[in-house]
Write an enzyme that holds these catalytic residues in place. Sequence first.
Site, PDB file in Angstrom:
ATOM      1  N   ASP A  43      14.165  16.877  32.155  1.00 40.55           N
ATOM      2  CA  ASP A  43      13.160  16.487  33.144  1.00 40.55           C
ATOM      3  C   ASP A  43      13.161  17.504  34.281  1.00 40.55           C
ATOM      4  O   ASP A  43      13.973  18.422  34.333  1.00 40.55           O
ATOM      5  CB  ASP A  43      13.336  15.036  33.592  1.00 40.55           C
ATOM      6  N   LYS A  65       8.435  13.441  34.464  1.00 38.95           N
ATOM      7  CA  LYS A  65       7.434  12.809  35.306  1.00 38.95           C
ATOM      8  C   LYS A  65       7.730  13.167  36.739  1.00 38.95           C
ATOM      9  O   LYS A  65       8.866  13.359  37.124  1.00 38.95           O
ATOM     10  CB  LYS A  65       7.490  11.292  35.144  1.00 38.95           C
ATOM     11  N   MET A 178      13.174   7.580  44.907  1.00 38.76           N
ATOM     12  CA  MET A 178      11.713   7.745  44.807  1.00 38.76           C
ATOM     13  C   MET A 178      10.987   7.020  45.938  1.00 38.76           C
ATOM     14  O   MET A 178      10.009   6.318  45.705  1.00 38.76           O
ATOM     15  CB  MET A 178      11.213   7.222  43.451  1.00 38.76           C
TER      16      MET A 178
HETATM   17  N1  SAH Z   1      18.663   9.397  37.279  1.00 44.83           N
HETATM   18  C1  SAH Z   1      18.556   9.982  38.612  1.00 44.83           C
HETATM   19  C2  SAH Z   1      17.415   9.370  39.400  1.00 44.83           C
HETATM   20  C3  SAH Z   1      16.049   9.667  38.826  1.00 44.83           C
HETATM   21  S1  SAH Z   1      14.753   9.034  39.809  1.00 44.83           S
HETATM   22  C4  SAH Z   1      19.878   9.826  39.345  1.00 44.83           C
HETATM   23  O1  SAH Z   1      20.756   9.107  38.888  1.00 44.83           O
HETATM   24  O2  SAH Z   1      20.033  10.453  40.391  1.00 44.83           O
HETATM   25  C5  SAH Z   1      14.331  10.437  40.811  1.00 44.83           C
HETATM   26  C6  SAH Z   1      14.770  10.220  42.241  1.00 44.83           C
HETATM   27  O3  SAH Z   1      16.160  10.439  42.370  1.00 44.83           O
HETATM   28  C7  SAH Z   1      14.144  11.150  43.239  1.00 44.83           C
HETATM   29  O4  SAH Z   1      12.857  10.731  43.612  1.00 44.83           O
HETATM   30  C8  SAH Z   1      15.123  11.053  44.387  1.00 44.83           C
HETATM   31  O5  SAH Z   1      14.935   9.853  45.105  1.00 44.83           O
HETATM   32  C9  SAH Z   1      16.449  10.939  43.652  1.00 44.83           C
HETATM   33  N2  SAH Z   1      17.125  12.232  43.493  1.00 44.83           N
HETATM   34  C10 SAH Z   1      17.380  12.884  42.353  1.00 44.83           C
HETATM   35  N3  SAH Z   1      18.068  14.030  42.580  1.00 44.83           N
HETATM   36  C11 SAH Z   1      18.262  14.092  43.919  1.00 44.83           C
HETATM   37  C12 SAH Z   1      18.911  15.014  44.803  1.00 44.83           C
HETATM   38  N4  SAH Z   1      19.517  16.109  44.345  1.00 44.83           N
HETATM   39  N5  SAH Z   1      18.916  14.729  46.113  1.00 44.83           N
HETATM   40  C13 SAH Z   1      18.334  13.629  46.602  1.00 44.83           C
HETATM   41  N6  SAH Z   1      17.699  12.723  45.828  1.00 44.83           N
HETATM   42  C14 SAH Z   1      17.658  12.946  44.507  1.00 44.83           C
END
Ligand code: SAH
Length: 258
Positions: A43, A65, A178
């Site tokens: 992704d 997405k 998100m």
């Molecule tokens: N599976 C992922 C989350 C996916 S949803 C996890 O466990 O982190 C995507 C959301 O994750 C983004 O919109 C943001 O809110 C958060 N996110 C993912 N990577 C990030 C990062 N490096 N720093 C801050 N927020 C992050």
Amino acid sequence: MPIQPASRHVVPVALVGAGPGGADLLTIRALRLIESADVVIHDRLVSDDILTLAPAQAHVIAAGKQGFGPATPQDAINALITGHARTGARVVRLKGGDPVLFGRLEEEVAALEAAGIAYEIVPGVSAASAAAAAIGQSLTSRGRNSGIRLLTGHDMQGFADHDWRALARPGEVAALYMAKRAARYVQGRLMMHGAAPDTPVTLVENAARPDERILATTLADWPPALNEAGLTGPALTFLGLAPRAARSRISQTIQELA
Ligand code: SAH
């Protein structure tokens, strides 16, 4: 006792967490699977330095997405995974953070089960953990918050609905994924349910990446502060959790310098 041999594609498909940022936050298991993959389907959150770990001859496919933006339909992603697995390829489905959190894992697992394809799930470091580390805080703390809610700011219907009354209670801590665009909506719901205007709200953009930024604000100031900061990267929002004082001063200085 010897360390268990690393799992190297004992099953055709591995659903793997890439962690929040650079390759140094991958698990060793994730690394081994990526290094022995024929196909990597990732992704948009997976960073380039991780993708370069795939063998040169591996097929690396972007499929993801983006908030309200462009998307590869989930059915197409499922078909990609099962299609490649059926050819006998070792497939790594690589997801940002931890695949068990807000990663549409169940949909892909259901497609694999329907196709009779074996899979394994490899957890990763989630954004909430990385963001907490960035602000020098614990997600839970004895005597402060004995639990934390992991919530999404939006779902398939739009802004996500939650138990606002419970969230508005003093001492509640939540990690919102998100949620950048949901700031005004969530603020409105919480205020309506009596949350204190000075409830801390902390955003960590690009947690665990070189361009990490921290925005410490309050429930009352959240939307304008967010507007002003102009965050463009993925951001994790904490409700009810402020950076440790020293960290907060550092980030303020950074903001003043910026
Ligand atoms: N599976 C992922 C989350 C996916 S949803 C996890 O466990 O982190 C995507 C959301 O994750 C983004 O919109 C943001 O809110 C958060 N996110 C993912 N990577 C990030 C990062 N490096 N720093 C801050 N927020 C992050």
